[in-house]
Write a protein that holds these residues in place. Structure first.
Motif, PDB file in Angstrom:
ATOM      1  N   THR A  44      32.566  99.941  69.907  1.00 14.16           N
ATOM      2  CA  THR A  44      33.561 100.432  71.359  1.00 14.16           C
ATOM      3  C   THR A  44      33.488 102.093  70.496  1.00 14.16           C
ATOM      4  O   THR A  44      33.422 101.907  69.433  1.00 14.16           O
ATOM      5  N   LEU A  45      33.866 102.496  71.412  1.00 19.77           N
ATOM      6  CA  LEU A  45      34.322 104.344  71.260  1.00 19.77           C
ATOM      7  C   LEU A  45      35.484 104.290  71.194  1.00 19.77           C
ATOM      8  O   LEU A  45      36.520 104.328  72.579  1.00 19.77           O
ATOM      9  N   THR A  46      35.487 105.227  70.169  1.00 17.42           N
ATOM     10  CA  THR A  46      37.171 105.944  70.921  1.00 17.42           C
ATOM     11  C   THR A  46      37.216 107.588  70.275  1.00 17.42           C
ATOM     12  O   THR A  46      36.851 107.934  69.560  1.00 17.42           O
ATOM     13  N   LEU A  47      39.101 107.803  71.009  1.00 16.39           N
ATOM     14  CA  LEU A  47      38.653 109.307  70.565  1.00 16.39           C
ATOM     15  C   LEU A  47      40.118 109.308  71.244  1.00 16.39           C
ATOM     16  O   LEU A  47      40.448 109.116  72.189  1.00 16.39           O
ATOM     17  N   GLY A  48      40.745 110.113  70.431  1.00 21.50           N
ATOM     18  CA  GLY A  48      42.097 109.075  70.496  1.00 21.50           C
ATOM     19  C   GLY A  48      42.533 108.285  71.320  1.00 21.50           C
ATOM     20  O   GLY A  48      42.580 106.947  70.892  1.00 21.50           O
ATOM     21  N   ASP A  49      43.343 108.297  72.850  1.00 25.34           N
ATOM     22  CA  ASP A  49      44.097 107.044  73.595  1.00 25.34           C
ATOM     23  C   ASP A  49      42.823 106.580  73.674  1.00 25.34           C
ATOM     24  O   ASP A  49      43.073 105.713  74.696  1.00 25.34           O
ATOM     25  N   PHE A  53      34.089 100.662  76.040  1.00 27.45           N
ATOM     26  CA  PHE A  53      33.220  99.558  75.500  1.00 27.45           C
ATOM     27  C   PHE A  53      31.548  99.221  75.889  1.00 27.45           C
ATOM     28  O   PHE A  53      31.470  99.420  76.979  1.00 27.45           O
ATOM     29  N   ARG A  54      30.973  98.923  75.067  1.00 27.57           N
ATOM     30  CA  ARG A  54      29.472  99.445  74.964  1.00 27.57           C
ATOM     31  C   ARG A  54      28.885  98.089  74.254  1.00 27.57           C
ATOM     32  O   ARG A  54      28.417  97.815  73.591  1.00 27.57           O
TER      33      ARG A  54
END
Length: 203
Positions: A44-49, A53-54
């Protein structure tokens, strides 16, 4: 649906996918929930909101990866991307070329695609985004296959036709990685819809 309506709808779809993929690689994201599946990984790739998904294969080449990506809220619009690591960070964002490409899993059907070659300022990657009408069929083939073959038909106005550029990626673990990636995307979308359901807006 009339054929006259298919072309504008297809163009809109490609624009949406292009914007999503540009967002996903133009910024450095936090990586979480990473898990290995033979030659593939899911994460999972996240940055803030933001949530992406990779499922990615980084086994076949030391300087190239192949990934399938999805974004929260639009899980049904995944995209296929290849990244090649360059020797230096790029000074500007640019679309270098758009070329025909061929995709095949094992000895299956050869599927036609368009590959857009892109660089991003401050990024040491060279990206190929694939626009494929039959992406769902390609993903289904990947789940059951052993190898994915890519061929790019490279040509320029000045240099004329050049030899195709071929790459081969392992599909060992792709089935599990793709299922986990898609499951995580849809699960989070469902969780968001429940948490913001009727009666919760003012809590």
């Amino acid at each position: 649906m009339p054929l006259s309506l298919l072309h504008p709808l297809r163009c809109c779809l490609l624009i949406v996918i292009s914007l999503l993929s540009a967002i996903a690689f133009a910024t450095s994201f936090n990586v979480s929930d990473a898990k290995r599946h033979a030659h593939w990984q899911s994460m999972t790739l996240t940055l803030g909101d933001e949530r992406h998904f990779r499922a990615v294969e980084g086994h076949s080449y030391t300087d190239a990866t192949l990934s399938v990506n999805a974004t929260r809220d639009v899980c049904d619009l995944p995209w296929l991307e290849m990244r090649v690591t360059l020797e230096e960070h790029q000074g500007k964002s640019d679309t270098l070329n758009v070329v025909p490409a061929l995709i095949r899993v094992d000895d299956g059907e050869i599927r036609h695609a368009v590959a857009e070659f892109i660089t991003q300022r401050g990024d040491d990657g060279f990206y190929a985004h694939f626009y494929i009408n039959a992406l769902e069929a390609v993903l289904a083939d990947m789940r059951d296959g052993e190898q994915l073959f890519l061929a790019f038909e490279l040509s320029t106005f000045e240099q004329g036709e050049r030899e195709p550029w071929h790459m081969t990626f392992s599909l060992d673990g792709a089935d599990t990685a793709l299922k986990r990636m898609q499951g995580a995307c849809y699960s989070e979308r469902y969780s968001d819809s429940v948490s913001t359901g009727p009666g919760r807006e003012n809590q």
